[in-house]
Design an enzyme around this catalytic site. Structure first.
Site, PDB file in Angstrom:
ATOM      1  N   HIS A 273     -11.236   4.488  -0.985  1.00 14.26           N
ATOM      2  CA  HIS A 273     -11.854   3.339  -0.318  1.00 14.26           C
ATOM      3  C   HIS A 273     -11.403   3.301   1.136  1.00 14.26           C
ATOM      4  O   HIS A 273     -10.632   4.150   1.588  1.00 14.26           O
ATOM      5  CB  HIS A 273     -11.593   2.039  -1.079  1.00 14.26           C
TER       6      HIS A 273
ATOM      7  N   HIS B 125      -7.788   3.812   2.114  1.00 15.18           N
ATOM      8  CA  HIS B 125      -7.296   5.199   2.095  1.00 15.18           C
ATOM      9  C   HIS B 125      -7.830   5.958   3.313  1.00 15.18           C
ATOM     10  O   HIS B 125      -7.112   6.739   3.939  1.00 15.18           O
ATOM     11  CB  HIS B 125      -7.754   5.940   0.831  1.00 15.18           C
TER      12      HIS B 125
ATOM     13  N   CYS C  78       6.242  -4.010 -11.763  1.00 13.56           N
ATOM     14  CA  CYS C  78       4.805  -4.165 -11.480  1.00 13.56           C
ATOM     15  C   CYS C  78       4.180  -2.782 -11.563  1.00 13.56           C
ATOM     16  O   CYS C  78       4.546  -1.885 -10.802  1.00 13.56           O
ATOM     17  CB  CYS C  78       4.562  -4.768 -10.091  1.00 13.56           C
TER      18      CYS C  78
ATOM     19  N   CYS D  38       2.278  -1.588  -8.360  1.00 14.64           N
ATOM     20  CA  CYS D  38       3.183  -1.062  -7.318  1.00 14.64           C
ATOM     21  C   CYS D  38       3.972   0.133  -7.825  1.00 14.64           C
ATOM     22  O   CYS D  38       4.562   0.843  -7.031  1.00 14.64           O
ATOM     23  CB  CYS D  38       4.240  -2.085  -6.902  1.00 14.64           C
TER      24      CYS D  38
ATOM     25  N   CYS E  18       3.771 -10.442  -9.163  1.00 14.21           N
ATOM     26  CA  CYS E  18       4.106  -9.494  -8.102  1.00 14.21           C
ATOM     27  C   CYS E  18       3.704 -10.067  -6.745  1.00 14.21           C
ATOM     28  O   CYS E  18       2.602 -10.585  -6.601  1.00 14.21           O
ATOM     29  CB  CYS E  18       3.367  -8.181  -8.366  1.00 14.21           C
TER      30      CYS E  18
ATOM     31  N   HIS F 124       0.513  -7.765  -5.526  1.00 12.44           N
ATOM     32  CA  HIS F 124      -0.727  -7.780  -6.316  1.00 12.44           C
ATOM     33  C   HIS F 124      -1.022  -9.139  -6.933  1.00 12.44           C
ATOM     34  O   HIS F 124      -2.095  -9.334  -7.486  1.00 12.44           O
ATOM     35  CB  HIS F 124      -0.680  -6.694  -7.392  1.00 12.44           C
TER      36      HIS F 124
ATOM     37  N   LYS G 249      -5.771  -7.712   1.240  1.00  4.07           N
ATOM     38  CA  LYS G 249      -5.685  -6.254   1.253  1.00  4.07           C
ATOM     39  C   LYS G 249      -6.755  -5.694   0.320  1.00  4.07           C
ATOM     40  O   LYS G 249      -6.957  -6.192  -0.773  1.00  4.07           O
ATOM     41  CB  LYS G 249      -4.312  -5.815   0.749  1.00  4.07           C
TER      42      LYS G 249
ATOM     43  N   LYS H 202      -8.210  -1.950  -5.523  1.00  2.00           N
ATOM     44  CA  LYS H 202      -9.008  -1.963  -6.735  1.00  2.00           C
ATOM     45  C   LYS H 202      -8.719  -3.235  -7.528  1.00  2.00           C
ATOM     46  O   LYS H 202      -9.626  -3.883  -8.037  1.00  2.00           O
ATOM     47  CB  LYS H 202      -8.685  -0.727  -7.576  1.00  2.00           C
TER      48      LYS H 202
HETATM   49  N1  MSP Z   1       0.743   6.788  -4.261  1.00  2.00           N
HETATM   50  C1  MSP Z   1       1.407   5.902  -3.390  1.00  2.00           C
HETATM   51  C2  MSP Z   1       1.930   6.615  -2.167  1.00  2.00           C
HETATM   52  C3  MSP Z   1       2.868   7.729  -2.449  1.00  2.00           C
HETATM   53  S1  MSP Z   1       3.322   8.578  -1.011  1.00  2.00           S
HETATM   54  C4  MSP Z   1       4.571   9.511  -1.452  1.00  2.00           C
HETATM   55  C5  MSP Z   1       0.429   4.822  -2.935  1.00  2.00           C
HETATM   56  N2  MSP Z   1      -0.852   5.114  -3.075  1.00  2.00           N
HETATM   57  S2  MSP Z   1      -2.069   4.132  -2.715  1.00  2.00           S
HETATM   58  O1  MSP Z   1      -3.247   4.898  -2.951  1.00  2.00           O
HETATM   59  O2  MSP Z   1      -1.942   2.896  -3.414  1.00  2.00           O
HETATM   60  O3  MSP Z   1      -1.904   3.767  -1.235  1.00  2.00           O
HETATM   61  C6  MSP Z   1      -1.714   4.755  -0.291  1.00  2.00           C
HETATM   62  C7  MSP Z   1      -1.707   4.187   1.094  1.00  2.00           C
HETATM   63  O4  MSP Z   1      -2.937   3.573   1.368  1.00  2.00           O
HETATM   64  C8  MSP Z   1      -0.625   3.153   1.341  1.00  2.00           C
HETATM   65  O5  MSP Z   1       0.021   3.506   2.549  1.00  2.00           O
HETATM   66  C9  MSP Z   1      -1.357   1.892   1.548  1.00  2.00           C
HETATM   67  O6  MSP Z   1      -0.756   1.081   2.515  1.00  2.00           O
HETATM   68  C10 MSP Z   1      -2.680   2.414   2.080  1.00  2.00           C
HETATM   69  N3  MSP Z   1      -3.705   1.430   1.847  1.00  2.00           N
HETATM   70  C11 MSP Z   1      -4.244   1.057   0.669  1.00  2.00           C
HETATM   71  N4  MSP Z   1      -5.071   0.009   0.908  1.00  2.00           N
HETATM   72  C12 MSP Z   1      -5.046  -0.301   2.216  1.00  2.00           C
HETATM   73  C13 MSP Z   1      -5.760  -1.139   3.048  1.00  2.00           C
HETATM   74  N5  MSP Z   1      -6.614  -2.017   2.580  1.00  2.00           N
HETATM   75  N6  MSP Z   1      -5.567  -1.005   4.386  1.00  2.00           N
HETATM   76  C14 MSP Z   1      -4.792  -0.007   4.934  1.00  2.00           C
HETATM   77  N7  MSP Z   1      -4.116   0.783   4.173  1.00  2.00           N
HETATM   78  C15 MSP Z   1      -4.019   0.493   2.818  1.00  2.00           C
HETATM   79  O7  MSP Z   1       0.863   3.789  -2.460  1.00  2.00           O
END
Ligand code: MSP
Length: 505
Positions: free
Chosen positions: A21, A24, A129, A132, A147, A150, A298, A301
């Site tokens: 999304h 990411h 959680c 997280c 949490c 979340h 934020k 999902k």
């Molecule tokens: N799998 C772990 C990271 C492990 S790294 C060794 C994780 N994954 S995640 O898919 O949930 O999130 C990855 C990154 O995407 C995080 O840095 C998180 O901050 C970022 N984002 C997820 N949603 C976001 C937004 N809505 N805005 C900006 N970044 C955000 O955490």
């Protein structure tokens, strides 16, 4: 001047419980532009991304989909790679935590920390959680044992775990950060990380027994590695750690880990402590971004407010979308995503500024210069603007401030548009005066094209060709390519279709 060398840059590896999304895409686009900037500087770049595939969260998502976790991960991981391809993300390596090279690296790191005496058996009793994949103390939770990130109820559990003795690392971490000022950017995020360390460190669980979906501990295979211990090690694994040699040192320590603010604790506290324990140097830098919020929340999902990046590309194009992500929010702070904001930014900076400059220059050259681009003058008033734009753009990329870098590049676009408006070459008769104005504008546009190419790789390549230049803009090298006087002149300039047609919201 930037010393040319190696540049190793990483994104977080994304959980495969959800499809890619905008959240990411945000970090991945920033990393891609930064990697491209360093390639322009002549660095040998390794830009790493990948997927985080172990742990309870993935196990549960797989159960819900009725698949075994490996099959489930196999079905989602390619969607990340595809999304990155469609967004022109030029990553050099894509690591999956289910690959053997990763398992080897995790086993090696665990063993080293165990041998150092920093991993010990104990009993964990407390709250967890799953979203997280993180443990919480009661005072960290919201009312109703929820949490803080979340806002959903946490689980309570008790099991025998191996613990990583993080509590022993407070002084070592504080000393390390004191000796490496500026390692975390922007500074206010560094203060957050240091604050976490100062407030006291709790040992964290480095293994689980109730879960099978993970990497077994080399000395006690009834336990699998805690998913964060596992995931963080990807950065070393992709450099070759765990292959029985020291070859990983070619790339390690990484130059920057790009991370979101929600994973500061894991990256800026746990990770360097794990590395110090194992006798491996911590990374050189961390660049911490904020969140892109939708209606103040934020995107996630579990929140249900997910914006799919590829839907937005249909409206503003890949480059339009990349530009928005890079320019609209200062890296480090939260940004508010809105469709109106996306279109407004596109119309103002791309359609009106860059698009308009490109088409204007080509139109006047067609009408007044027989379609051939004149060379720039050595003493052009725009030369100073170009030099200032390069300096400011480079300084901003250097501290991972993409919005400032682009703002600095756009100053040159604005100065060039203003130069044209002051001299109104379209009102003059063909001749040396018109040639001089257009030669200067073309040269400024050439420099803009190089400086903006990390953000807008496709469009900049088109402009490069339209103004009659050979080869690929990505083959240019800074700072030489930003030096005034590079446009050779006597090249065919082509108008072409509008690069950024205006969008009526
Ligand atoms: N799998 C772990 C990271 C492990 S790294 C060794 C994780 N994954 S995640 O898919 O949930 O999130 C990855 C990154 O995407 C995080 O840095 C998180 O901050 C970022 N984002 C997820 N949603 C976001 C937004 N809505 N805005 C900006 N970044 C955000 O955490």
């Amino acid at each position: 001047m930037h010393p040319v060398g190696r540049f190793y840059l990483t994104t977080p590896i994304y959980y495969v419980n959800a499809e890619p999304h905008l959240g990411h895409a945000y970090t991945t686009i920033i990393g891609d532009a930064l990697a491209r900037w360093h390639r322009l500087l002549g660095d040998d770049v390794k830009y790493l991304t990948g997927t985080d595939e172990h742990g309870l969260k993935i196990q549960q998502a797989a159960d819900a989909a009725g698949l075994d976790p490996q099959a489930f991960a196999d079905s989602i991981a390619p969607k990340f790679a595809d999304a990155w391809d469609r967004l022109d993300i030029a990553y050099d390596d894509f690591i999956r935590t289910t690959e053997p090279r990763h398992a080897n690296a995790v086993a090696e790191l665990l063993q080293r920390c165990y041998d150092a005496g920093d991993i010990e058996l104990d009993t964990y009793r407390g709250k967890y959680c799953v979203s997280c994949e993180e443990y919480y103390t009661d005072d960290e939770l919201l009312e109703g044992e929820r949490c803080p990130i979340h806002k959903r109820p946490v689980d309570t559990f008790e099991e025998e775990n191996y613990f990583f003795r993080l509590s022993r690392f407070q002084d070592r971490l504080l000393d390390w950060y004191a000796a490496h000022p500026g390692a975390i950017v922007p500074e206010f995020r560094a203060n957050e990380a240091i604050g976490l360390i100062r407030s006291g460190l709790r040992d964290f669980s480095a293994s689980r027994t109730s879960l099978k979906w993970g990497i077994p501990l080399p000395w006690d295979p009834d336990h699998v590695a805690y998913v964060w211990f596992d995931a963080l090690t990807n950065y070393l694994a992709a450099a070759g750690f765990g292959d029985g040699t020291d070859a990983y040192r070619t790339w390690w320590p990484a130059d920057y880990h790009l991370i979101g603010k929600d994973i500061i604790r894991h990256h800026c506290v746990y990770w360097p402590a794990m590395l110090l324990s194992a006798g491996v140097e911590p990374p050189k830098g961390w660049a911490v971004g904020g969140w892109l919020l939708v209606d103040g929340e934020k995107m996630a999902k579990s929140t249900g407010n997910v914006v799919k990046p590829l839907d937005l590309v249909d409206t503003v194009g890949v480059d339009g979308f990349r530009y928005y992500v890079l320019a609209d929010t200062p890296y480090g702070s939260d940004g508010d995503f809105s469709y109106e904001g996306l279109v407004a930014r596109y119309n103002a900076d791309l359609a009106n500024n860059l698009g308009n400059l490109t088409s204007r220059v080509a139109t006047v050259i067609a009408k007044k210069c027989g379609g051939t681009g004149p060379p720039p003058a050595a003493d052009s008033p725009l030369a100073e603007h170009a030099a200032a734009a390069y300096e400011a753009t480079a300084a901003a990329w250097d501290v991972v401030a993409p919005s400032r870098a682009l703002e600095s590049t756009w100053q040159l676009i604005r100065a060039t548009n203003a130069h044209l408006e002051t001299h109104e070459p379209w009102k003059l008769d063909p001749g040396p005066e018109v040639d001089r104005i257009l030669g200067d504008a073309l040269e400024a546009l050439r420099i803009v094209t190089v400086l903006a190419s990390p953000a807008l790789p496709n469009t900049c390549q088109s402009i490069w060709q339209r103004i009659g230049l050979d080869g690929a803009v990505t083959d240019q090298r800074l700072p030489a390519a930003a030096t005034w006087g590079g446009y050779p002149g006597d090249r065919p300039v082509e108008k072409g279709a509008p690069l950024f047609p205006r969008i009526n919201a």
